[in-house]
Design an enzyme around this catalytic site. Structure first.
Site, short mmCIF file in Angstrom:
data_model
loop_
_atom_site.label_atom_id
_atom_site.label_comp_id
_atom_site.label_asym_id
_atom_site.label_seq_id
_atom_site.Cartn_x
_atom_site.Cartn_y
_atom_site.Cartn_z
N GLN B 123 -0.29 -0.14 -8.07
CA GLN B 123 0.15 -0.92 -9.24
C GLN B 123 -0.47 -2.30 -9.19
OE1 GLN B 123 4.07 -2.47 -9.01
NE2 GLN B 123 4.42 -2.41 -11.20
N GLY B 124 -1.44 -2.55 -10.06
CA GLY B 124 -2.12 -3.84 -10.09
C GLY B 124 -1.56 -4.73 -11.18
N SER B 126 0.67 -7.90 -10.21
CA SER B 126 0.75 -9.29 -9.74
C SER B 126 -0.62 -9.89 -9.48
CB SER B 126 1.55 -9.36 -8.44
OG SER B 126 2.82 -8.78 -8.60
N SER B 158 0.25 -2.90 -3.12
CA SER B 158 0.57 -1.97 -2.03
C SER B 158 -0.35 -0.76 -2.07
CB SER B 158 2.03 -1.50 -2.15
OG SER B 158 2.89 -2.61 -2.10
N GLU B 240 13.97 3.68 -14.54
CA GLU B 240 14.94 3.60 -13.46
C GLU B 240 14.59 4.67 -12.46
OE1 GLU B 240 19.44 2.33 -13.45
OE2 GLU B 240 17.87 1.75 -14.81
N GLU B 359 16.09 -13.61 -7.98
CA GLU B 359 16.33 -14.62 -9.03
C GLU B 359 15.99 -14.02 -10.40
OE1 GLU B 359 14.61 -15.32 -6.18
OE2 GLU B 359 16.24 -16.42 -5.25
C1 LIG Z 1 6.10 -6.00 0.15
C2 LIG Z 1 5.65 -6.31 -1.23
C3 LIG Z 1 4.97 -5.33 -1.96
C4 LIG Z 1 4.52 -5.61 -3.24
N1 LIG Z 1 3.79 -4.65 -3.93
C5 LIG Z 1 3.28 -4.91 -5.15
C6 LIG Z 1 2.47 -3.97 -5.84
O1 LIG Z 1 2.22 -2.87 -5.36
N2 LIG Z 1 1.96 -4.29 -7.05
C7 LIG Z 1 2.22 -5.50 -7.64
O2 LIG Z 1 1.74 -5.73 -8.75
N3 LIG Z 1 2.98 -6.45 -7.01
C8 LIG Z 1 3.51 -6.18 -5.78
N4 LIG Z 1 4.28 -7.13 -5.14
C9 LIG Z 1 4.40 -8.44 -5.74
C10 LIG Z 1 5.79 -8.78 -6.26
O3 LIG Z 1 6.07 -8.05 -7.41
C11 LIG Z 1 5.79 -10.30 -6.51
O4 LIG Z 1 5.63 -10.94 -5.27
C12 LIG Z 1 7.05 -10.79 -7.18
O5 LIG Z 1 7.15 -10.29 -8.49
C13 LIG Z 1 7.15 -12.32 -7.18
O6 LIG Z 1 5.98 -12.91 -7.66
P1 LIG Z 1 5.28 -14.09 -6.83
O7 LIG Z 1 5.04 -13.58 -5.46
O8 LIG Z 1 4.11 -14.55 -7.59
O9 LIG Z 1 6.35 -15.21 -6.72
P2 LIG Z 1 6.70 -16.31 -7.84
O10 LIG Z 1 6.85 -15.64 -9.16
O11 LIG Z 1 5.74 -17.43 -7.75
O12 LIG Z 1 8.10 -16.77 -7.35
C14 LIG Z 1 8.31 -17.71 -6.28
C15 LIG Z 1 9.77 -18.07 -6.21
O13 LIG Z 1 10.16 -18.66 -7.46
C16 LIG Z 1 11.21 -17.97 -8.04
N5 LIG Z 1 11.06 -17.92 -9.50
C17 LIG Z 1 9.94 -17.65 -10.22
N6 LIG Z 1 10.20 -17.67 -11.52
C18 LIG Z 1 11.51 -17.95 -11.66
C19 LIG Z 1 12.39 -18.08 -12.77
N7 LIG Z 1 11.98 -17.90 -14.04
N8 LIG Z 1 13.67 -18.35 -12.51
C20 LIG Z 1 14.12 -18.52 -11.23
N9 LIG Z 1 13.36 -18.41 -10.16
C21 LIG Z 1 12.05 -18.13 -10.37
C22 LIG Z 1 11.12 -16.57 -7.47
O14 LIG Z 1 12.36 -15.89 -7.52
C23 LIG Z 1 10.66 -16.84 -6.06
O15 LIG Z 1 11.76 -17.13 -5.24
C24 LIG Z 1 4.74 -6.87 -3.83
C25 LIG Z 1 5.44 -7.86 -3.09
C26 LIG Z 1 5.89 -7.58 -1.82
C27 LIG Z 1 6.61 -8.64 -1.07
#
Ligand SMILES: Cc1cc2nc3c(=O)[nH]c(=O)nc-3n(C[C@H](O)[C@H](O)[C@H](O)COP(=O)(O)OP(=O)(O)OC[C@H]3O[C@@H](n4cnc5c(N)ncnc54)[C@H](O)[C@@H]3O)c2cc1C
Lengths: 341, 376
Positions: B123-124, B126, B158, B240, B359
């Site tokens: 899943q691309g 992020s 992932s 879901e 969050e």
């Molecule tokens: C083990 C693992 C596997 C993953 N696998 C995949 C994958 O296969 N494909 C993929 O696409 N992604 C994947 N992800 C990415 C994951 O979906 C993102 O890390 C996640 O959505 C958060 O985005 P970010 O890391 O950019 O953090 P940010 O969005 O920058 O968030 C940083 C902090 O700010 C807070 N925050 C941000 N916006 C708000 C808001 N509006 N209100 C309140 N708080 C806020 C967040 O809650 C967090 O605490 C994976 C992540 C992990 C840890």
């Protein structure tokens, strides 16, 4: 398997909500709950907890829980909870002689029963004035005080929607059947009431957060407020799931009730207090005034959590049931007592 | 309301149990890559028995199980401590999105190989500058002869290093927010795609960054309409995973059994504060199981609702709290890094980030369930 209410159960919930809403729209409070009791008795609500063989409706604990959740939500005084809890206690924990002696009276309009809490060698009775008899619960005992003395010694009640009286309990007669089972069933009803308390406290917070403006926008737009409300939702829904499941379990799989009842009491007691406290915070200074209703929910939550057996008592029981009990240690067992279907 | 399994549901459960007794693959290897291969072999075994697409309709090669049956299936897998199939993202997201929004050709092209595990999906979504705020992805898709050229960077992907296909959300126009993205299925095995592993706090490398440098996606690999990718992505995230609530509760329950053993080993089973912390974890686990089952009844009535966020929040914090208690009762052993609990302690920190942070889940509950005003 289907984990939701059927049409009949929904209808019960809607009907009792209407009754409670009507009471609220008349502006009535705890002081008129005697009259409200007569109204409930007239429509048969007060007979639900008495088994059919003793002239009651013999409703399931699930149906009773639905009624109690609505009573909690409307913050109706304690008479209904006390009566229903006393009835299930006598029905589940009384022996062959005790049940026919007391239960038929509980199905009549003036046979109201109250609940009491063993305390310092005596007992504190909740909403006992006008009650014919009381069931006094301790952590491992339940006893019937019949009659409730005419001249009662009033104590100050933390829960301002309920009265409290101190009595001697030396003359009370112990229920001689399965006391745990009765206590667990009563605990589920108390937990149902606490879910209603949490539900209404959350509704008040959400309403206020949507309307109150500060810094040019509704406070509910700030995450410190909205996330607090989201956490309330998690707690309310979890407690509701736990209570519905425990009530259903009491009716259909009673051997699983000890675990289910403890989970229900712990989640509902925690939810009621934490949601009421968070709701007060969301209301700011207004939440700290006597006139505004939130403190009544907070007080109900604080007192309700301490009726029947304490949360710590239940936590200890859960630990025992799940691998930290003496038997588990002796047997070296790791398996939890409660098997998921 | 009826919390017992019906005769058909019981038969289904017994069928799965009996099959698992015969076909359980044994203990999983520790090493990340070997573990993945083990899960791939497991998916093939599931597929041969007709269990890979338990939730998929029969017309696409699935089992067409009811929501309750899916929950039972997931619980039985957890109870037997069977591994998850390797192509999990293809099974719970890629396949369902193709079934819901794909053309007949796309269904023929992709679905069978997702089920068999012959083609793995990632899943691309992020990106470095677009995580929670997914709509602001910057990876660009430019029109080209017969298709699109992709350039940009994805991150935290992932199993990208094992994947054949990537569900790719990219910016296809300069139109308004939410109307400028397209949902592509991008072939990972081509020159314009570079995958670099990222090392996680546990020391493993499950996730990666992906660099797209003019990678080609033919028109036939666009899902739905051009510029409608946001709506499709949202729908994907809402798919879901019915019954996962109950199954993940059971997984924790099994670990709580281990934790009880650890507490006894360390002589703390009489310690009131340890007992009560432990009991609170048991209670929370049980409410997740019950919320999960209650959610099934609601999901059965229509579209899956935002209530799934309740279980996601609870599960993340419960798993974290459980691993913390395990650490508190271990004494000096907690200083060593090569224990199962040390791994779990660290891995649990991802639970409140992956799949949408806690969050963001609270935002969803506040805005969509409680209807509170939005900040924006
Ligand atoms: C083990 C693992 C596997 C993953 N696998 C995949 C994958 O296969 N494909 C993929 O696409 N992604 C994947 N992800 C990415 C994951 O979906 C993102 O890390 C996640 O959505 C958060 O985005 P970010 O890391 O950019 O953090 P940010 O969005 O920058 O968030 C940083 C902090 O700010 C807070 N925050 C941000 N916006 C708000 C808001 N509006 N209100 C309140 N708080 C806020 C967040 O809650 C967090 O605490 C994976 C992540 C992990 C840890």
């Amino acid at each position: 398997m289907r984990f939701d209410l059927n049409d009949e159960q929904r209808a019960i919930k809607d009907a009792i909500r209407e009754v409670c809403d009507a009471r609220a729209s008349r502006g009535e409070g705890a002081e008129t709950d005697g009259a409200f009791w007569s109204e409930l008795a007239k429509s048969g609500w007060t007979q639900m907890a008495v088994p059919q063989e003793f002239g009651g409706q013999g409703s399931g604990l699930l149906e009773l829980s639905l009624v109690l959740e609505e009573m909690g939500r409307a913050l109706v005084g304690g008479a209904y909870l006390g009566h229903a809890a006393a009835a299930v206690l006598i029905a589940a924990s009384g022996d062959e002689q005790q049940r026919p002696r007391w239960l038929p009276g509980l199905a009549t309009a003036d046979g109201r029963a109250a609940l009491g809490q063993a305390h310092n060698g005596g007992a504190l009775l909740v909403d006992a004035s006008g009650a014919a008899l009381a069931v006094i619960a301790g952590p491992e005992t339940a006893a019937v005080l019949d009659p409730v003395p005419g001249a009662l010694n009033e104590a100050a009640s933390l829960d301002v929607t309920r009265t409290l009286h101190r009595v001697e309990s030396a003359g009370a007669e112990r229920l001689r059947g399965d006391v745990d089972r009765g206590l667990d069933r009563a605990e589920v009803l108390l937990a149902a009431e606490l879910v209603g308390v949490a539900q209404r406290a959350m509704e008040l917070a959400v309403e206020h957060a949507s309307n109150r403006q500060q810094f040019g926008r509704p406070i509910g737009a700030y995450q410190a407020v909205s996330h607090r409300c989201a956490d309330m939702l998690v707690q309310v829904e979890s407690a509701r799931s736990a209570v519905l499941s425990a009530a259903w379990t009491a009716d259909h799989e009673p051997e699983q009730l000890p675990f289910a009842a403890s989970v229900a009491k712990v989640t509902a007691a925690s939810a009621a207090w934490q949601v009421a406290a968070a709701s007060l915070q969301v209301h700011g200074g207004m939440g700290f005034t006597w006139e505004y209703p939130i403190h009544r929910y907070l007080r109900r939550a604080a007192a309700g959590a301490r009726l029947l057996r304490s949360v710590d008592h239940h936590l200890d029981r859960i630990a025992d049931q799940n691998g930290l009990g003496a038997e588990a240690v002796a047997a070296g067992a790791v398996q939890p007592a409660y098997a998921v279907p | 309301m009826d919390l017992t399994l019906s005769p058909e549901e019981l038969r289904f459960r017994d069928e799965i149990r009996a099959w698992l007794d015969q076909n359980h693959p044994g203990p999983a290897p520790q090493d990340t890559e070997q573990n993945f291969d083990f899960r791939l072999a497991w998916q093939r075994t599931l597929h041969e028995a007709g269990y890979a697409g338990i939730a998929w309709p029969r017309e696409y090669g699935g089992r067409g199980a009811t929501l309750v049956e899916q929950a039972i299936f997931n619980e039985e897998m957890v109870r037997a401590r069977a591994p998850a199939p390797a192509n999990i993202l293809g099974l719970i997201m890629g396949g369902p999105v193709v079934m819901a929004h794909g053309t007949d050709d796309q269904k023929r092209r992709f679905l069978a190989r997702i089920l068999s595990g012959d083609e793995l999906w990632c899943q691309g979504f992020s990106e470095p500058d677009a995580g929670s705020d997914l709509a602001s992805v910057r990876t660009r898709a430019e029109r080209a002869e017969g298709g699109w050229r992709i350039s940009g960077q994805k991150v935290w992907t992932s199993y990208a290093h094992r994947a054949k296909w990537c569900m790719l959300l990219a910016r296809s126009s300069d139109g308004a927010r939410y109307r400028n993205l397209t949902y592509f299925i991008c072939d990972m095995r081509q020159d314009g795609v570079t995958v670099r592993p990222l090392r996680q706090i546990t020391g493993e490398s499950e996730f990666n960054e992906i660099f797209f440098d003019g990678a080609f996606v033919p028109d036939e690999n666009v899902i739905g309409s051009v510029d409608d990718g946001w709506n499709i992505a949202l729908a994907t995230l809402m798919f879901e995973r019915p019954g996962l609530g109950a199954a993940s509760a059971l997984a924790i329950r099994l670990q709580l059994g281990e934790l009880a053993g650890l507490i006894r080993q360390n002589g703390l089973d009489d310690d009131a504060s340890v007992r009560r912390r432990f009991a609170r974890l048991v209670v929370e686990t049980e409410t997740i199981r019950l919320n999960g089952y209650r959610g099934l009844a609601r999901a059965g009535e229509g579209v899956p609702g935002p209530e799934g966020s309740i279980v996601k929040i609870q599960w993340a914090s419960l798993n974290q709290a459980m691993t913390e208690l395990a650490f508190d009762v271990q004494g000096g052993a907690a200083l060593e890094s090569d224990s199962t609990w040390a791994y779990r302690l660290l891995r649990a920190r991802a639970n409140s980030i992956e799949g949408g942070t806690s969050e963001i889940q609270r935002n969803i509950l506040a805005e969509r369930v409680l209807q509170l005003p939005r900040l924006r």
